[in-house]
Design a protein around this motif. Structure first.
Motif, mmCIF file in Angstrom:
data_model
loop_
_atom_site.group_PDB
_atom_site.id
_atom_site.type_symbol
_atom_site.label_atom_id
_atom_site.label_comp_id
_atom_site.label_asym_id
_atom_site.label_seq_id
_atom_site.Cartn_x
_atom_site.Cartn_y
_atom_site.Cartn_z
ATOM 1 N N UNK A 1 -4.555 6.144 9.230
ATOM 2 C CA UNK A 1 -3.780 6.587 10.376
ATOM 3 C C UNK A 1 -2.897 7.781 10.013
ATOM 4 N N UNK A 2 -2.061 7.634 9.023
ATOM 5 C CA UNK A 2 -1.164 8.724 8.667
ATOM 6 C C UNK A 2 -1.601 9.488 7.443
ATOM 7 N N UNK A 3 -2.320 8.831 6.540
ATOM 8 C CA UNK A 3 -2.756 9.472 5.295
ATOM 9 C C UNK A 3 -4.071 8.848 4.859
ATOM 10 N N UNK A 4 -4.831 9.535 3.995
ATOM 11 C CA UNK A 4 -6.112 8.968 3.547
ATOM 12 C C UNK A 4 -5.914 7.701 2.720
ATOM 13 N N UNK A 5 -6.907 6.830 2.796
ATOM 14 C CA UNK A 5 -6.859 5.576 2.045
ATOM 15 C C UNK A 5 -7.471 5.821 0.670
ATOM 16 N N UNK A 6 -6.643 6.117 -0.296
ATOM 17 C CA UNK A 6 -7.071 6.439 -1.660
ATOM 18 C C UNK A 6 -7.006 5.204 -2.538
ATOM 19 N N UNK A 7 -7.587 5.249 -3.735
ATOM 20 C CA UNK A 7 -7.429 4.137 -4.675
ATOM 21 C C UNK A 7 -5.965 3.820 -4.961
ATOM 22 N N UNK A 8 -5.096 4.839 -4.980
ATOM 23 C CA UNK A 8 -3.662 4.587 -5.197
ATOM 24 C C UNK A 8 -3.091 3.764 -4.041
ATOM 25 N N UNK A 9 -3.499 4.085 -2.810
ATOM 26 C CA UNK A 9 -3.040 3.315 -1.654
ATOM 27 C C UNK A 9 -3.540 1.880 -1.748
ATOM 28 N N UNK A 10 -4.790 1.690 -2.201
ATOM 29 C CA UNK A 10 -5.331 0.348 -2.371
ATOM 30 C C UNK A 10 -4.508 -0.449 -3.372
ATOM 31 N N UNK A 11 -4.115 0.197 -4.459
ATOM 32 C CA UNK A 11 -3.283 -0.487 -5.450
ATOM 33 C C UNK A 11 -1.940 -0.906 -4.874
ATOM 34 N N UNK A 12 -1.373 -0.054 -4.008
ATOM 35 C CA UNK A 12 -0.096 -0.382 -3.375
ATOM 36 C C UNK A 12 -0.240 -1.603 -2.469
ATOM 37 N N UNK A 13 -1.311 -1.681 -1.730
ATOM 38 C CA UNK A 13 -1.530 -2.818 -0.848
ATOM 39 C C UNK A 13 -1.753 -4.094 -1.653
ATOM 40 N N UNK A 14 -2.471 -3.990 -2.750
ATOM 41 C CA UNK A 14 -2.751 -5.165 -3.581
ATOM 42 C C UNK A 14 -1.472 -5.779 -4.139
ATOM 43 N N UNK A 15 -0.443 -4.942 -4.344
ATOM 44 C CA UNK A 15 0.810 -5.429 -4.927
ATOM 45 C C UNK A 15 1.756 -6.043 -3.901
ATOM 46 N N UNK A 16 1.418 -5.988 -2.609
ATOM 47 C CA UNK A 16 2.301 -6.552 -1.593
ATOM 48 C C UNK A 16 2.317 -8.068 -1.720
ATOM 49 N N UNK A 17 3.483 -8.647 -1.608
ATOM 50 C CA UNK A 17 3.651 -10.090 -1.729
ATOM 51 C C UNK A 17 2.888 -10.800 -0.611
ATOM 52 N N UNK A 18 2.065 -11.775 -0.981
ATOM 53 C CA UNK A 18 1.275 -12.529 -0.015
ATOM 54 C C UNK A 18 -0.158 -12.092 0.083
ATOM 55 N N UNK A 19 -0.497 -10.943 -0.518
ATOM 56 C CA UNK A 19 -1.887 -10.467 -0.526
ATOM 57 C C UNK A 19 -2.633 -11.144 -1.651
ATOM 58 N N UNK A 20 -3.655 -11.913 -1.299
ATOM 59 C CA UNK A 20 -4.440 -12.576 -2.320
ATOM 60 C C UNK A 20 -5.407 -11.628 -3.000
ATOM 61 N N UNK A 21 -6.081 -10.813 -2.211
ATOM 62 C CA UNK A 21 -6.999 -9.817 -2.767
ATOM 63 C C UNK A 21 -7.165 -8.703 -1.741
ATOM 64 N N UNK A 22 -7.483 -7.523 -2.221
ATOM 65 C CA UNK A 22 -7.707 -6.352 -1.364
ATOM 66 C C UNK A 22 -8.817 -5.515 -1.970
#
Length: 837
Positions: A62-83
């Motif tokens: 939506x606002x920026x491309x979904x890069x591997x760095x963005x994926x890593x940020x999402x994986x570190x969010x509390x409550x995320x089991x896997x991404x």
């Protein structure tokens, strides 16, 4: 009344066949359209949902491309089991045994196995960079099996190795099927492979699975807060609904297309059912009159007819739904095997798919029976015991009808004329469709005036050729104008629409051909640029089956200008006599001859020359020459084109750098282009151009649409011809004494048959003539609306052979519709008929 209704249904069962058949066919159309649309949408939804079956949340850019760095940020969010990220891309590859490269769509396998949706039918999923799994349909098409190797061609801007282009061999380790809509189109590789091949990897989506015990709704809010608008966060169900909505637009178009023809069939069926009940009530005039005499009130008579129509509609609709189920099953099977992009899936029966056609059929039958039922109740018991007289053709209502018909027709024509001037396509289509419907409504209003006039006009011919039976047929056909108009209206609808589709398709085809001829005058052009073509390639291209003519193109660098040294440019040369045989746009080469050069608009501007001026040309060695200039406006014409003799004077060693060819009429342009591509192969220095493929594509699409539309409308015509037979049957019933008197005066059985046959043919001929004229007008108007905004000049093309074929079929079918009524008429002995009343 219940016993009377049941007795009437049993006693007149044969008469209900025509109306029941019409309703059954109309309902079958509606049921097929709804079932196909619902089944295709359901199959699409299941296929799309499979990709998200193991995810709780889906993130899209939506606002920026979904890069591997963005994926890593999402994986570190509390409550995320896997991404895991989903990445798709298109690369060039060569299949085993193929002579040239192809574009191959690839999908990266999610790194986390918990989020993988692919279903393996044979082998396994890839685990290494040099492994690939392929969809079953691709494996069958390209003859791939486990262990097959396809070669991936990586360029410098894709791979991490910046020093040189390289190839990557991929071994097939498995086949996938049915897991997702994308599985049917993409080969599957590992996520690590996509990271290796693409320097700047961007995911199309990020799939998220909640940790154990975490509520997905709560996690959604947390993820949305942490990504802060950088991505759109949706639940699995929300993402599926959005994806299906974007993908089912084509399915909705197919459904609307079918429903449009279903509406036509239902309309025609309504006219036929109305005629059917008119016949039934005419046969039962005495019966209904006796019921009135013994105490039956008008309401009871009216109610009995409505109940009969209700039962007829119910039985016919149930039969139509059964036919629709069969047609929809066949349609879904064909769609799953076609290249329309629909996933496989069986027929899905829904309450809507059954209830709507049933309601349409029953309601249509009841509505069609209202007018005949009301007319039956208006006749007094004593009057009903006498023969029914045809209504007077002239009345105040006729004048009102004529004025209303003229207003509607002229208003609709005005809208059709004004539609192309709206500028944009969609407003023009809306105005044009409204104008077409309004004008045709005017035709239907004026049919009681128009059709008898046509019958009299055509009857002047049949009266001279057919003798006494022909003259009697004319009088019989125009005796009841409203009934004749109602009968011909059903056939008029079908003939008009078939003629419109035929003329429209031919006009669109002719206009597109002219546009292609002007903008892209060459069917096939093999161009080596500044590089000489291999001699073998030139001869092989010229031998391709399906070419009408070909020529070679020589090219060389020259200096061109009005005087002095001029500018360095590139000149092509052809034989002026030969080029006219392969160039489809004569204006693009008009004037080309020794001493005259064709100059394109951009080159003319650079050189500072104008049409009719002169140009000095010099080669690298050799004398210069002066040529006259002919400036053409088409930017796709070669920018500097000379006669071969002129280029040979300034560049005698100019190599053959191209081959121009024209596809023969009737030849398959796609096959010719494919054959040329196979000859060119992987040679990056040789390009293949031309409009042959586009021309063939347009022709195929138009032919398919015309074939489908004609087949569907033929059903409406068939229903209409049942109505013609019904009208003749009613004519036989009403004129029993008249026909008996004619027989007594010497009219033979053969002449009686000829009279009824002439009457049927006259009604059909009136509908054919009016329908053909209207179809030509609507086809021309539709073409102007569709192409007026994209094509400067729209050509009217009338395929007379197809229109004549439509007329012959309609007239022959009308003649066939007279067989049963005529057979019934000649069976009645004159004495018995005279004593009938």
């Amino acid at each position: 009344m219940r016993r009377m209704i049941l007795a009437a249904l049993r006693g007149h069962a044969g008469r209900y066949v025509a109306g029941g058949l019409a309703i059954m066919l109309g309902v079958a159309f509606v049921a097929t359209a709804l079932m196909v649309t619902n089944s295709a949408s359901a199959a699409m939804q299941e296929s799309v949902a499979a990709q998200y079956s193991r995810a709780d949340l889906v993130l899209t850019a939506q606002g920026e491309p979904l890069t591997p760095a963005f994926l890593g940020k999402v994986s570190d969010i509390d409550g995320v089991g896997s991404a895991a990220g989903v990445v798709q891309g298109t690369l060039r590859a060569t299949y085993p045994g193929a002579a040239h490269q192809s574009n191959v769509q690839m999908t990266g396998l999610p790194a986390d196995p918990a989020l993988r949706w692919q279903q393996v039918s044979e082998g396994r999923l890839p685990e290494r960079v040099d492994e690939v799994a392929v969809p079953e349909n691709l494996a069958a098409d390209k003859h791939l099996r486990l262990g097959s190797v396809l070669t991936l061609h990586l360029t410098q801007d894709q791979g991490q190795d910046q020093n040189q282009n390289r190839d990557q061999n991929l071994r097939v380790v498995g086949t996938v099927t049915g897991g997702s809509f994308v599985d049917g189109m993409s080969v599957v590789v590992t996520d690590q492979a996509m990271r290796t091949w693409y320097t700047d990897l961007i995911y199309t989506e990020v799939l998220v699975k909640a940790a154990s015990g975490v509520d997905p709704t709560e996690l959604r809010g947390r993820v949305a807060t942490d990504v802060a608008g950088a991505a759109k966060v949706q639940t699995r169900d929300e993402r599926v609904r959005e994806a299906v909505a974007s993908l089912t637009g084509g399915v909705d178009v197919y459904g609307a297309f079918l429903l449009g023809f279903a509406a036509i069939a239902v309309f025609v069926a309504t006219l036929v059912v109305a005629n059917t009940f008119t016949i039934l009530l005419a046969q039962r005039t005495r019966e209904l009159a006796l019921l009135r005499c013994i105490g039956a009130v008008r309401g009871q008579v009216f109610g009995s007819v409505i109940v009969e129509s209700l039962l007829l509609g119910l039985v016919a609709s149930l039969a139509g739904i059964g036919v629709g189920v069969g047609l929809a099953t066949i349609a879904m099977e064909l769609l799953s095997r076609s290249s329309l992009g629909l996933p496989p899936g069986g027929l899905r029966l829904t309450p809507t798919g059954v209830a709507v056609p049933l309601a349409v059929g029953v309601l249509t039958t009841v509505v069609a029976a209202l007018v005949p039922a009301r007319r039956a109740t208006r006749v007094s018991p004593l009057a009903a015991l006498r023969p029914d007289l045809a209504p007077a053709p002239r009345s105040r209502a006729g004048v009102v009808r004529a004025v209303l018909a003229a207003v509607c027709f002229l208003g609709g024509v005005a809208a059709l004329v004004a539609a192309p001037r709206t500028g944009d396509l969609m407003p023009a289509l809306l105005v044009g469709m409204g104008g077409g419907l309004l004008s045709f409504l005017g035709i239907l209003f004026g049919a009681p005036i128009l059709v008898p006039a046509l019958v009299r006009l055509l009857g002047g011919i049949s009266g001279r050729l057919g003798g006494v039976p022909g003259r009697l047929a004319v009088g019989n056909a125009v005796r009841n104008p409203r009934r004749t108009a109602a009968t011909s209206a059903a056939l008029l609808v079908g003939v008009t629409l078939i003629s419109m589709m035929t003329v429209g398709a031919a006009s669109v085809q002719g206009t597109l051909h002219q546009t292609l001829d002007t903008q892209y005058p060459l069917d096939l052009a093999v161009d080596g640029g500044s590089t000489a073509l291999p001699d073998g390639l030139v001869s092989d291209v010229e031998k391709i089956d399906g070419l009408e003519g070909s020529l070679t193109v020589t090219s060389a660098g020259v200096r061109a200008g009005s005087s002095g040294e001029g500018l360095q440019t590139y000149a092509s040369a052809v034989d002026p006599a030969a080029v006219r045989k392969v160039f489809r746009d004569p204006d693009g080469i008009d004037g080309l001859a020794p001493g005259t050069a064709i100059v394109g608009p951009s080159t003319a501007g650079q050189l500072g020359v104008h049409d009719g001026g002169s140009l000095r040309l010099r080669g690298t060695d050799g004398p210069g020459i002066d040529v006259h200039v002919r400036v053409v406006s088409n930017p796709n014409t070669p920018q500097l084109l000379l006669a071969s003799a002129d280029l040979a004077r300034i560049a005698p060693k100019a190599p053959v750098t191209g081959v121009w060819a024209k596809v023969a009429e009737g030849a398959d342009g796609t096959r010719v282009a494919v054959a040329a591509q196979e000859l060119v192969g992987d040679n990056d220095q040789v390009s293949l151009q031309g409009a042959a493929v586009e021309r063939e594509l347009y022709d195929r699409v138009l032919d398919i649409l015309l074939l489908i539309a004609t087949a569907l409308l033929a059903v409406a015509v068939l229903i209409a011809l049942v109505g013609v037979g019904n009208t003749l049957s009613l004519s036989v019933i009403e004129r029993t004494r008249e026909q008996a008197l004619l027989r007594a005066l010497g009219l033979t059985r053969g002449q009686l048959r000829a009279m009824l046959a002439s009457e049927a043919v006259l009604i059909a001929a009136a509908a054919v003539v009016a329908g053909a004229v209207l179809g030509i007008g609507y086809g021309w108007a539709g073409t102007r609306i569709l192409l007026g905004t994209v094509a400067g000049e729209v050509n009217l093309a009338i395929p007379w052979d197809r229109l004549v074929l439509v007329a012959v079929i309609a007239l022959t079918a009308g003649l066939a519709a007279s067989v049963l009524p005529a057979r019934r008429a000649v069976k009645v002995a004159p004495a018995a008929a005279l004593g009938d009343e």
